[in-house]
Design a protein around this motif. Structure first.
Motif, PDB file in Angstrom:
ATOM      1  N   GLU A  67      35.790  12.811  21.309  1.00 56.31           N
ATOM      2  CA  GLU A  67      35.828  11.384  21.654  1.00 56.31           C
ATOM      3  C   GLU A  67      35.652  11.173  23.157  1.00 56.31           C
ATOM      4  OE1 GLU A  67      38.787   7.516  21.442  1.00 56.31           O
ATOM      5  OE2 GLU A  67      39.306   9.303  20.289  1.00 56.31           O
ATOM      6  N   GLN A  68      36.314  11.998  23.953  1.00 53.70           N
ATOM      7  CA  GLN A  68      36.194  11.861  25.416  1.00 53.70           C
ATOM      8  C   GLN A  68      34.754  12.065  25.876  1.00 53.70           C
ATOM      9  OE1 GLN A  68      38.702  14.498  27.704  1.00 53.70           O
ATOM     10  NE2 GLN A  68      37.720  13.928  29.628  1.00 53.70           N
ATOM     11  N   TRP A  70      31.969  11.534  24.176  1.00 48.76           N
ATOM     12  CA  TRP A  70      31.153  10.380  23.805  1.00 48.76           C
ATOM     13  C   TRP A  70      31.540   9.147  24.609  1.00 48.76           C
ATOM     14  CZ3 TRP A  70      27.107  12.332  22.345  1.00 48.76           C
ATOM     15  CH2 TRP A  70      26.995  13.299  21.356  1.00 48.76           C
ATOM     16  N   ARG A  71      32.829   8.966  24.901  1.00 51.55           N
ATOM     17  CA  ARG A  71      33.251   7.805  25.708  1.00 51.55           C
ATOM     18  C   ARG A  71      32.656   7.861  27.114  1.00 51.55           C
ATOM     19  NH1 ARG A  71      36.722   4.232  23.767  1.00 51.55           N
ATOM     20  NH2 ARG A  71      37.911   4.793  21.916  1.00 51.55           N
ATOM     21  N   GLU A  72      32.703   9.033  27.727  1.00 48.73           N
ATOM     22  CA  GLU A  72      32.140   9.181  29.074  1.00 48.73           C
ATOM     23  C   GLU A  72      30.639   8.883  29.071  1.00 48.73           C
ATOM     24  OE1 GLU A  72      33.275  13.124  30.308  1.00 48.73           O
ATOM     25  OE2 GLU A  72      35.376  12.547  30.548  1.00 48.73           O
ATOM     26  N   ALA A  74      29.004   7.049  26.845  1.00 49.19           N
ATOM     27  CA  ALA A  74      28.803   5.621  26.560  1.00 49.19           C
ATOM     28  C   ALA A  74      29.047   4.794  27.808  1.00 49.19           C
ATOM     29  CB  ALA A  74      29.724   5.180  25.425  1.00 49.19           C
ATOM     30  N   ALA A  75      30.074   5.152  28.564  1.00 49.28           N
ATOM     31  CA  ALA A  75      30.377   4.433  29.806  1.00 49.28           C
ATOM     32  C   ALA A  75      29.233   4.572  30.816  1.00 49.28           C
ATOM     33  CB  ALA A  75      31.685   4.939  30.405  1.00 49.28           C
ATOM     34  N   ARG A  82      27.246   5.637  21.978  1.00 53.29           N
ATOM     35  CA  ARG A  82      27.918   4.515  21.315  1.00 53.29           C
ATOM     36  C   ARG A  82      27.904   4.707  19.802  1.00 53.29           C
ATOM     37  NH1 ARG A  82      24.288   0.958  24.773  1.00 53.29           N
ATOM     38  NH2 ARG A  82      25.443   0.821  26.712  1.00 53.29           N
ATOM     39  N   LEU A  85      30.364   7.387  18.805  1.00 56.44           N
ATOM     40  CA  LEU A  85      31.720   6.837  18.850  1.00 56.44           C
ATOM     41  C   LEU A  85      32.005   5.952  17.650  1.00 56.44           C
ATOM     42  CD1 LEU A  85      32.281   5.978  22.599  1.00 56.44           C
ATOM     43  CD2 LEU A  85      33.733   7.414  21.181  1.00 56.44           C
ATOM     44  N   MET A  89      34.971   6.606  15.019  1.00 54.78           N
ATOM     45  CA  MET A  89      36.008   5.606  14.761  1.00 54.78           C
ATOM     46  C   MET A  89      36.068   5.240  13.274  1.00 54.78           C
ATOM     47  SD  MET A  89      37.497   5.072  17.663  1.00 54.78           S
ATOM     48  CE  MET A  89      37.147   6.745  18.186  1.00 54.78           C
ATOM     49  N   ALA A  97      37.590  -0.727  16.168  1.00 55.77           N
ATOM     50  CA  ALA A  97      36.939   0.018  17.249  1.00 55.77           C
ATOM     51  C   ALA A  97      35.511   0.384  16.859  1.00 55.77           C
ATOM     52  CB  ALA A  97      37.738   1.270  17.595  1.00 55.77           C
ATOM     53  N   TRP A 101      31.823  -0.600  18.748  1.00 53.36           N
ATOM     54  CA  TRP A 101      30.774   0.335  19.174  1.00 53.36           C
ATOM     55  C   TRP A 101      29.468   0.077  18.437  1.00 53.36           C
ATOM     56  CZ3 TRP A 101      31.168   2.237  23.643  1.00 53.36           C
ATOM     57  CH2 TRP A 101      32.420   2.570  24.174  1.00 53.36           C
TER      58      TRP A 101
END
Length: 154
Positions: A67-68, A70-72, A74-75, A82, A85, A89, A97, A101
């Motif tokens: 998750e981390q 993919w979050r990084e 996506a950010a 996205r 993620l 979710m 959530a 996304w």
């Protein structure tokens, strides 16, 4: 030579072979280091390494690390992240959530994400909202949206 220096100078195919050899030899921490090092490489290599690293971590049951990653990404604007993620979710049952996304990826123009968002909304009984998205997709030229809308309205 450090892991990131070694990885950054490799093409994706060579890197993949080396990491697969490491994984096959049970040297998972070394394979993980290799993929993490490649994240600092050129964009195409970094995307490839991110996908492979996430797969390795997923096989190891380290979904928090996946998750981390993919979050990084996506950010940083990675549209594919996205989607990953959203899938993650949904698998966890975190539907609000996942919806966020899917919506972010759909708003960025990803037709697959829009279709998955329509499916999620339909499963939640939010048919009118799903139908509205289909109509928007039809107006934007998505040829598959008309068939999906017809199925929703049956």
């Amino acid at each position: 030579m450090t892991g990131s220096t070694m990885a950054a100078g490799r093409d994706p195919l060579s890197l993949s072979r080396q990491a697969e050899d490491l994984e096959g030899a049970g040297r998972l921490a070394d394979a993980e280091r290799l993929w993490r090092g490649a994240l600092a490489g050129p964009e195409q290599l970094a995307r490839f390494a991110r996908f492979r690293l996430a797969g390795l971590l997923e096989r190891l049951g380290r979904t928090g690390d996946v998750e981390q990653i993919w979050r990084e990404a996506a950010a940083a604007g990675d549209a594919v992240a996205r989607i990953h993620l959203a899938v993650l979710m949904e698998q966890r049952g975190e539907l609000a959530a996942a919806e966020g996304w899917w919506r972010a990826a759909a708003d960025a123009g990803d037709a697959r994400a829009r279709r998955r968002l329509v499916d999620l909304l339909d499963r939640q009984g939010r048919t009118a909202e799903a139908a509205g998205l289909c109509r928007e997709a039809m107006a934007a030229g998505d040829a598959t949206a008309a068939a999906r809308l017809a199925a929703l309205l049956r």
